[in-house]
Design a protein around this motif. Structure first.
Motif, PDB file in Angstrom:
ATOM      1  N   MET A  59      43.603 -23.999 -47.987  1.00  0.00           N
ATOM      2  CA  MET A  59      42.563 -24.809 -48.630  1.00  0.00           C
ATOM      3  C   MET A  59      42.366 -26.131 -47.900  1.00  0.00           C
ATOM      4  N   VAL A  60      43.473 -26.747 -47.496  1.00  0.00           N
ATOM      5  CA  VAL A  60      43.399 -28.021 -46.770  1.00  0.00           C
ATOM      6  C   VAL A  60      42.744 -27.807 -45.403  1.00  0.00           C
ATOM      7  N   SER A  61      43.129 -26.730 -44.725  1.00  0.00           N
ATOM      8  CA  SER A  61      42.517 -26.417 -43.423  1.00  0.00           C
ATOM      9  C   SER A  61      41.014 -26.218 -43.579  1.00  0.00           C
ATOM     10  N   GLY A  62      40.632 -25.500 -44.628  1.00  0.00           N
ATOM     11  CA  GLY A  62      39.207 -25.267 -44.876  1.00  0.00           C
ATOM     12  C   GLY A  62      38.446 -26.559 -45.102  1.00  0.00           C
ATOM     13  N   LEU A  63      39.039 -27.476 -45.868  1.00  0.00           N
ATOM     14  CA  LEU A  63      38.383 -28.764 -46.125  1.00  0.00           C
ATOM     15  C   LEU A  63      38.258 -29.590 -44.842  1.00  0.00           C
ATOM     16  N   LEU A  64      39.263 -29.507 -43.986  1.00  0.00           N
ATOM     17  CA  LEU A  64      39.204 -30.227 -42.710  1.00  0.00           C
ATOM     18  C   LEU A  64      38.106 -29.660 -41.813  1.00  0.00           C
ATOM     19  N   VAL A  65      37.938 -28.337 -41.838  1.00  0.00           N
ATOM     20  CA  VAL A  65      36.858 -27.708 -41.066  1.00  0.00           C
ATOM     21  C   VAL A  65      35.505 -28.140 -41.610  1.00  0.00           C
ATOM     22  N   VAL A  66      35.380 -28.191 -42.949  1.00  0.00           N
ATOM     23  CA  VAL A  66      34.137 -28.642 -43.571  1.00  0.00           C
ATOM     24  C   VAL A  66      33.835 -30.086 -43.173  1.00  0.00           C
ATOM     25  N   LEU A  67      34.880 -30.905 -43.104  1.00  0.00           N
ATOM     26  CA  LEU A  67      34.697 -32.300 -42.699  1.00  0.00           C
ATOM     27  C   LEU A  67      34.115 -32.400 -41.295  1.00  0.00           C
ATOM     28  N   LEU A  68      34.550 -31.516 -40.393  1.00  0.00           N
ATOM     29  CA  LEU A  68      33.973 -31.494 -39.043  1.00  0.00           C
ATOM     30  C   LEU A  68      32.468 -31.267 -39.113  1.00  0.00           C
ATOM     31  N   GLY A  69      32.077 -30.313 -39.976  1.00  0.00           N
ATOM     32  CA  GLY A  69      30.656 -30.017 -40.130  1.00  0.00           C
ATOM     33  C   GLY A  69      29.885 -31.162 -40.753  1.00  0.00           C
ATOM     34  N   VAL A  70      30.498 -31.845 -41.726  1.00  0.00           N
ATOM     35  CA  VAL A  70      29.839 -32.977 -42.395  1.00  0.00           C
ATOM     36  C   VAL A  70      29.591 -34.121 -41.408  1.00  0.00           C
ATOM     37  N   ILE A  71      30.573 -34.395 -40.564  1.00  0.00           N
ATOM     38  CA  ILE A  71      30.421 -35.459 -39.566  1.00  0.00           C
ATOM     39  C   ILE A  71      29.259 -35.144 -38.627  1.00  0.00           C
ATOM     40  N   SER A  72      29.169 -33.893 -38.204  1.00  0.00           N
ATOM     41  CA  SER A  72      28.081 -33.490 -37.307  1.00  0.00           C
ATOM     42  C   SER A  72      26.747 -33.475 -38.044  1.00  0.00           C
ATOM     43  N   LEU A  73      26.753 -32.986 -39.299  1.00  0.00           N
ATOM     44  CA  LEU A  73      25.517 -32.894 -40.090  1.00  0.00           C
ATOM     45  C   LEU A  73      24.859 -34.248 -40.279  1.00  0.00           C
ATOM     46  N   PHE A  74      25.663 -35.261 -40.562  1.00  0.00           N
ATOM     47  CA  PHE A  74      25.119 -36.595 -40.795  1.00  0.00           C
ATOM     48  C   PHE A  74      25.060 -37.432 -39.516  1.00  0.00           C
ATOM     49  N   ARG A  75      25.218 -36.759 -38.381  1.00  0.00           N
ATOM     50  CA  ARG A  75      25.057 -37.380 -37.066  1.00  0.00           C
ATOM     51  C   ARG A  75      25.911 -38.629 -36.889  1.00  0.00           C
ATOM     52  N   GLN A  76      27.171 -38.482 -37.285  1.00  0.00           N
ATOM     53  CA  GLN A  76      28.111 -39.579 -37.102  1.00  0.00           C
ATOM     54  C   GLN A  76      28.999 -39.371 -35.882  1.00  0.00           C
ATOM     55  N   PHE A  77      28.570 -38.466 -35.009  1.00  0.00           N
ATOM     56  CA  PHE A  77      29.328 -38.177 -33.783  1.00  0.00           C
ATOM     57  C   PHE A  77      28.491 -38.577 -32.576  1.00  0.00           C
ATOM     58  N   GLU A  78      29.132 -39.204 -31.624  1.00  0.00           N
ATOM     59  CA  GLU A  78      28.440 -39.615 -30.399  1.00  0.00           C
ATOM     60  C   GLU A  78      29.371 -39.443 -29.208  1.00  0.00           C
ATOM     61  N   ILE A  79      28.846 -38.914 -28.124  1.00  0.00           N
ATOM     62  CA  ILE A  79      29.633 -38.742 -26.901  1.00  0.00           C
ATOM     63  C   ILE A  79      29.736 -40.077 -26.178  1.00  0.00           C
ATOM     64  N   SER A  80      30.934 -40.501 -25.881  1.00  0.00           N
ATOM     65  CA  SER A  80      31.149 -41.777 -25.197  1.00  0.00           C
ATOM     66  C   SER A  80      30.639 -41.713 -23.763  1.00  0.00           C
ATOM     67  N   GLN A  81      30.222 -42.852 -23.274  1.00  0.00           N
ATOM     68  CA  GLN A  81      29.741 -42.942 -21.903  1.00  0.00           C
ATOM     69  C   GLN A  81      30.884 -43.363 -20.976  1.00  0.00           C
ATOM     70  N   PHE A  82      30.934 -42.725 -19.807  1.00  0.00           N
ATOM     71  CA  PHE A  82      31.965 -43.050 -18.823  1.00  0.00           C
ATOM     72  C   PHE A  82      31.315 -43.606 -17.557  1.00  0.00           C
ATOM     73  N   LYS A  83      32.071 -44.409 -16.843  1.00  0.00           N
ATOM     74  CA  LYS A  83      31.575 -44.907 -15.568  1.00  0.00           C
ATOM     75  C   LYS A  83      31.453 -43.748 -14.591  1.00  0.00           C
ATOM     76  N   PRO A  84      30.306 -43.592 -13.940  1.00  0.00           N
ATOM     77  CA  PRO A  84      30.140 -42.472 -12.994  1.00  0.00           C
ATOM     78  C   PRO A  84      31.038 -42.642 -11.779  1.00  0.00           C
ATOM     79  N   PHE A  85      31.465 -41.519 -11.225  1.00  0.00           N
ATOM     80  CA  PHE A  85      32.278 -41.575 -10.009  1.00  0.00           C
ATOM     81  C   PHE A  85      31.408 -42.027  -8.833  1.00  0.00           C
ATOM     82  N   LYS A  86      32.008 -42.731  -7.919  1.00  0.00           N
ATOM     83  CA  LYS A  86      31.274 -43.149  -6.723  1.00  0.00           C
ATOM     84  C   LYS A  86      31.047 -41.937  -5.820  1.00  0.00           C
ATOM     85  N   GLN A  87      29.801 -41.725  -5.425  1.00  0.00           N
ATOM     86  CA  GLN A  87      29.439 -40.572  -4.620  1.00  0.00           C
ATOM     87  C   GLN A  87      30.202 -40.541  -3.302  1.00  0.00           C
ATOM     88  N   GLU A  88      30.403 -41.713  -2.715  1.00  0.00           N
ATOM     89  CA  GLU A  88      31.116 -41.788  -1.437  1.00  0.00           C
ATOM     90  C   GLU A  88      32.551 -41.293  -1.576  1.00  0.00           C
TER      91      GLU A  88
END
Length: 307
Positions: A59-88
């Motif tokens: 039951m706890v595992s199921g609620l944690l999985v639902v929480l993952l969906g809730v975070i995504s549903l309400f768009r509270q997830f964002e991919i962090s930006q990283f410094k790009p590697f130098k091409q050289e």
């Protein structure tokens, strides 16, 4: 021996969980991420599931999985930006190491297959063992430090984002569909279109069913049990087809569907994300002609080989 490898598998899950919790920490302290609280909670939640999934109540595992969906549903997830590697630097490293960069990757496949073939009980954790060996080889070849391994693993996890957990969710969904009797429903639907006793029609229905359902599920293994129960058994195998040949071809037919769907995130979405492709469906676009050709080939092979 089996107990040892099962415990080893659990150890790998704990390692993954620790890496995800580290990612949660890195996201939380990254003030440039405008949704760092929700994003950090997402990775912390997933890390707990990997580490303690075997020990906490369902039951706890199921609620944690639902929480993952809730975070995504309400768009509270964002991919962090990283410094790009130098091409050289990238070009210099490519010249310096050459084809050595493929050694850790190839070792992953070779070691996991050899281990699974040599020690039958190791099949559940063979990939984990091979991954550890691959990391050690990479550190030796590129003179990397353990901290760099952790940091780059964090970068990869954050770059993949929520699509990284799609394969696990789809595999679980396939098991739920099977238990719920979806195969029986599909059998009834297909029965109204496939002429009784027509082997070719049965084969076409089996192959296309695997392709379409794999596209929906994003996972050929999840689709296999449902479509085989609903279509393969009554319309192909019951008409005299060799179960081994028909089943093997049906599964690889499902892989044709994998080439055509964004639901197969680990094959089509993640590469586009990691390579920063402008078209997120660029990988799928290039695979369409091959997939269509292979679907036709599968129909022919099943019809002539299985009967």
């Amino acid at each position: 021996m089996e107990t040892f490898f099962n415990n080893l598998l659990e150890f790998f899950f704990i390692l993954i969980g620790l890496q995800l919790i580290y990612t949660a920490y890195k996201v939380f302290i990254n003030k440039s991420n405008t949704k760092r609280v929700g994003s950090a909670l997402f990775w912390l939640d997933l890390g707990i599931l990997f580490m303690l999934g075997k020990f906490i109540p369902p039951m706890v595992s199921g609620l944690l999985v639902v929480l993952l969906g809730v975070i995504s549903l309400f768009r509270q997830f964002e991919i962090s930006q990283f410094k790009p590697f130098k091409q050289e630097k990238l070009e210099n490293d490519a010249k310096r190491f050459g084809n050595k960069i493929f050694i850790p990757v190839l070792s992953l496949a070779v070691i996991s297959v050899l281990l699974a073939m040599t020690i039958k009980e190791s099949s559940t954790s063979a990939i984990g063992v091979a991954a550890i060996v691959g990391v050690i080889l990479a550190m030796a070849i590129f003179k990397s430090k353990p901290k760099e391994v952790i940091e780059e693993s964090d970068r990869m996890i954050q770059t993949m984002g929520t699509s990284g957990i799609l394969p696990q969710l789809l595999a679980a969904l396939g098991a739920i569909f099977t238990i719920a009797g979806v195969g029986d429903v599909i059998s009834q639907l297909i029965g109204g279109f496939v002429p009784e006793g027509n082997r070719l029609a049965g084969v076409i229905a089996y192959v296309l069913g695997m392709v379409v359902f794999t596209m929906i599920m994003g996972n050929g293994f999840a689709a296999f049990t449902v479509i085989t129960a609903g279509v393969g058994l009554p319309f192909v195998i019951a008409q005299g087809a060799d179960p081994a040949i028909a089943g093997a071809l049906a599964l690889t037919a499902g892989y044709c569907g994998t080439l055509l769907t964004p639901m197969a995130a680990n094959f089509n979405v993640l590469p586009a994300s990691l390579l920063e492709m402008k078209n997120p469906n660029g990988v799928i676009k290039e695979q369409v002609p091959v997939a269509v050709l292979m679907i036709i080939v599968h129909i022919a092979l099943m019809y002539f080989w299985a009967f």
